[in-house]
Design a protein around this motif. Structure first.
Motif, short mmCIF file in Angstrom:
data_model
loop_
_atom_site.label_atom_id
_atom_site.label_comp_id
_atom_site.label_asym_id
_atom_site.label_seq_id
_atom_site.Cartn_x
_atom_site.Cartn_y
_atom_site.Cartn_z
N ALA A 64 0.77 -1.08 0.07
CA ALA A 64 -0.03 0.06 0.02
C ALA A 64 0.91 1.26 -0.12
O ALA A 64 0.60 2.20 -0.54
CB ALA A 64 -1.17 0.05 1.24
N ARG A 110 -5.24 2.74 0.29
CA ARG A 110 -5.96 2.78 1.54
C ARG A 110 -6.95 1.47 1.84
O ARG A 110 -7.12 0.97 2.97
CB ARG A 110 -6.88 4.03 1.74
CG ARG A 110 -6.26 5.37 1.49
CD ARG A 110 -5.04 5.53 2.45
NE ARG A 110 -3.82 5.12 1.67
CZ ARG A 110 -2.64 4.72 2.23
NH1 ARG A 110 -2.54 4.62 3.45
NH2 ARG A 110 -1.47 4.56 1.28
N VAL A 111 -7.27 0.82 0.84
CA VAL A 111 -8.23 -0.19 0.67
C VAL A 111 -7.56 -1.39 1.28
O VAL A 111 -7.84 -2.16 2.23
CB VAL A 111 -8.87 -0.51 -0.66
CG1 VAL A 111 -9.55 -1.83 -0.48
CG2 VAL A 111 -10.08 0.49 -0.78
N LEU A 112 -6.34 -1.50 0.63
CA LEU A 112 -5.29 -2.63 0.95
C LEU A 112 -4.96 -2.45 2.46
O LEU A 112 -4.58 -3.43 2.99
CB LEU A 112 -4.11 -2.55 -0.03
CG LEU A 112 -4.28 -3.01 -1.45
CD1 LEU A 112 -2.86 -2.97 -2.11
CD2 LEU A 112 -4.99 -4.46 -1.51
N HIS A 145 -6.36 -1.19 4.87
CA HIS A 145 -7.39 -1.25 6.04
C HIS A 145 -8.61 -2.13 5.70
O HIS A 145 -9.67 -2.09 6.50
CB HIS A 145 -7.74 0.35 6.18
CG HIS A 145 -6.77 1.27 6.53
ND1 HIS A 145 -6.16 1.25 7.85
CD2 HIS A 145 -6.14 2.28 6.10
CE1 HIS A 145 -5.28 2.17 7.92
NE2 HIS A 145 -5.47 2.80 6.73
N GLY A 146 -8.41 -2.67 4.54
CA GLY A 146 -9.78 -3.39 4.08
C GLY A 146 -9.78 -4.76 4.42
O GLY A 146 -10.47 -5.36 4.31
N GLY A 147 -8.73 -5.30 5.41
CA GLY A 147 -8.73 -6.86 5.83
C GLY A 147 -8.33 -7.77 4.89
O GLY A 147 -7.72 -7.39 3.85
N ASP A 171 -10.01 -9.70 2.78
CA ASP A 171 -10.55 -9.55 1.32
C ASP A 171 -10.53 -8.28 0.60
O ASP A 171 -11.11 -8.13 -0.08
CB ASP A 171 -12.22 -9.86 1.50
CG ASP A 171 -12.98 -8.92 2.34
OD1 ASP A 171 -12.39 -8.05 2.86
OD2 ASP A 171 -14.18 -8.87 2.03
N ALA A 172 -9.43 -7.45 1.18
CA ALA A 172 -9.16 -6.36 0.73
C ALA A 172 -8.81 -6.16 -0.96
O ALA A 172 -9.30 -5.43 -1.62
CB ALA A 172 -7.97 -5.63 1.13
N ARG A 230 -12.06 -6.50 -3.01
CA ARG A 230 -12.82 -5.11 -2.69
C ARG A 230 -12.14 -4.01 -4.00
O ARG A 230 -12.97 -3.27 -3.97
CB ARG A 230 -12.48 -4.57 -1.55
CG ARG A 230 -13.51 -5.37 -0.41
CD ARG A 230 -13.23 -4.81 1.18
NE ARG A 230 -13.77 -5.42 2.13
CZ ARG A 230 -13.95 -4.85 3.56
NH1 ARG A 230 -13.54 -3.90 3.54
NH2 ARG A 230 -14.53 -5.81 4.31
N LEU A 231 -10.94 -4.20 -4.23
CA LEU A 231 -10.57 -3.21 -5.29
C LEU A 231 -11.45 -3.21 -6.51
O LEU A 231 -11.66 -2.30 -7.14
CB LEU A 231 -9.04 -3.61 -5.59
CG LEU A 231 -8.12 -3.31 -4.55
CD1 LEU A 231 -6.72 -3.63 -4.86
CD2 LEU A 231 -7.96 -1.98 -4.06
#
Length: 406
Positions: free
Chosen positions: A44, A352-354, A356-358, A360-361, A364-365
């Motif tokens: 990230a 940011r998704v990677l 803080h996304g857990g 399955d981040a 989610r992308l």
């Protein structure tokens, strides 16, 4: 404008420089995992390497164009390629993330100055009836980077070291700078408008909505494309050579998408083609969690991604030209800024998704990218309702592709 004949074939020469800059722009997505491992940072955080480059390009392209508009073009091109080469040398020598980010800002400044100057020089030196083709050849260097330079750079980073890719780009930039200095005659153009005048068309709501469309679907695409190494890790098993092959797959079909998008725009008009391509891009992104698990699925997904992403470019350019043909180059420069701002935002949001996304981040992308592409669909429809293109201009030939990817 000068009438002096060039000492070397100018248009292919300028296209090589555009190829180097296109490779530099897009190759980071392929080498990002190696950069993160080499610098001992997270994926990230390493994503800022792509984000900051694109943001710098987006901001500086119109600014540097206005500041250097009165200068002789050959000098501008030599300076831009020299700065580009220096930035890549600094990138290759970087031992920490901060130093690499600073080097990417320098590199982006050279790139932002080069492409508009190269296109203008090619047009000025060509016969009037060949100017469009001359500009298309130069900008074709950017497209060629997606199917040749980026996979090759990714393979080098995987088999040798990520710094080798930047060393190669530095060498190519230096060679092009010398070739331009030797082979290009002096080129002077009519005085360019100032920055305020260049940005004036942004007040037109049709231009704003069209640029927002570009921003939305490019941001959505680059949420995942910036981190494509992580996205395709199940299919590649972390192997850089396999990733390079999949990026080659993307690039070959991206070129096909540009051709198909241009011909379809000529036949059916820009709005139907834009809506179909953006809808296709949203479909590709939303199905990424299904296609990224196997090499075969990833290959199909990357091919579809390349076609749909690049098919957006001819209709978008057509829509802008239809608003004010006399301001076409200016409007395309604003669209280019929207493109690179989208690349930058995609890298930032994806990071940011990677972070803080857990677990399955990565999945989610694609889902978030598809949602942003859907926003692009809505703004495209709104643009059509604002009469972005009139009934007569809908059937005008699409301008030459600019080589942007999404």
């Amino acid at each position: 404008m000068t009438g002096t004949r060039a000492r070397l074939p100018v248009t292919p020469l300028l296209a090589v420089g555009a190829f180097a800059i296109g490779t530099d722009t897009f190759v980071v997505a392929g080498v990002l995992p190696e950069v993160a491992r080499g610098l001992g940072t997270s994926l990230a955080d390493a994503g800022w390497v792509s984000t900051l480059f694109a943001l710098t390009y987006a901001v500086l392209a119109p600014v540097l164009g206005a500041l250097t508009g009165r200068l002789e073009r050959r000098s501008v091109l030599v300076v831009s390629l020299t700065v580009f080469a220096i930035g890549n040398v600094a990138s290759a020598l970087s031992t920490g993330l901060g130093a690499l980010l600073a080097a990417r800002v320098v590199t982006a400044a050279g790139a932002a100055l080069y492409v508009p100057a190269a296109s203008a020089s090619a047009a000025a030196l060509a016969a009037p009836e060949r100017r469009g083709r001359a500009m298309a050849v130069v900008l074709g260097g950017l497209s060629a980077a997606t199917f040749a330079g980026v996979p090759f750079g990714t393979w080098l980073a995987a088999d040798l070291h990520w710094s080798v890719t930047f060393w190669l780009l530095a060498g190519l930039g230096a060679v092009c700078a010398v070739a331009v200095a030797v082979g290009l005659p002096p080129v002077r153009l009519p005085a360019a408008p100032g920055l305020v005048a260049r940005l004036a068309p942004a007040r037109d709501p049709r231009v704003l909505v069209t640029a927002l469309t570009t921003l939305a679907f490019l941001t959505g695409g680059y949420l995942a494309l910036t981190y494509i190494g992580a996205v395709l890790a199940p299919a590649t098993d972390g192997d850089g050579t396999t990733l390079a092959v999949l990026l080659l797959d993307f690039g070959v079909f991206a070129v096909c998408g540009t051709v198909v998008g241009g011909r379809a725009t000529d036949r059916w008009g820009p709005t139907p083609v834009l809506l179909a391509s953006v809808a296709g891009l949203a479909t590709v992104l939303v199905t990424l969690p299904l296609t990224r698990d196997t090499p075969a699925g990833a290959s199909v997904g990357m091919a579809a991604w390349g076609v749909t992403a690049m098919a957006t470019q001819p209709p978008q350019q057509h829509r802008l030209f239809a608003i004010a043909p006399e301001s076409g180059p200016l409007l395309l420069s604003l669209n280019s800024s929207a493109t690179f701002l989208g690349i930058s935002l995609g890298g930032f949001i994806g990071g940011r998704v990677l972070a803080h996304g857990g677990a399955d981040a990565v999945d989610r992308l694609g889902l978030l990218g598809a949602a942003l592409a859907a926003v692009g669909l809505l703004t495209a429809v709104l643009g059509a309702r604002l009469r972005t293109e009139g009934p007569r201009t809908d059937r005008e030939p699409a301008p030459a592709p600019a080589g942007d990817a999404g």
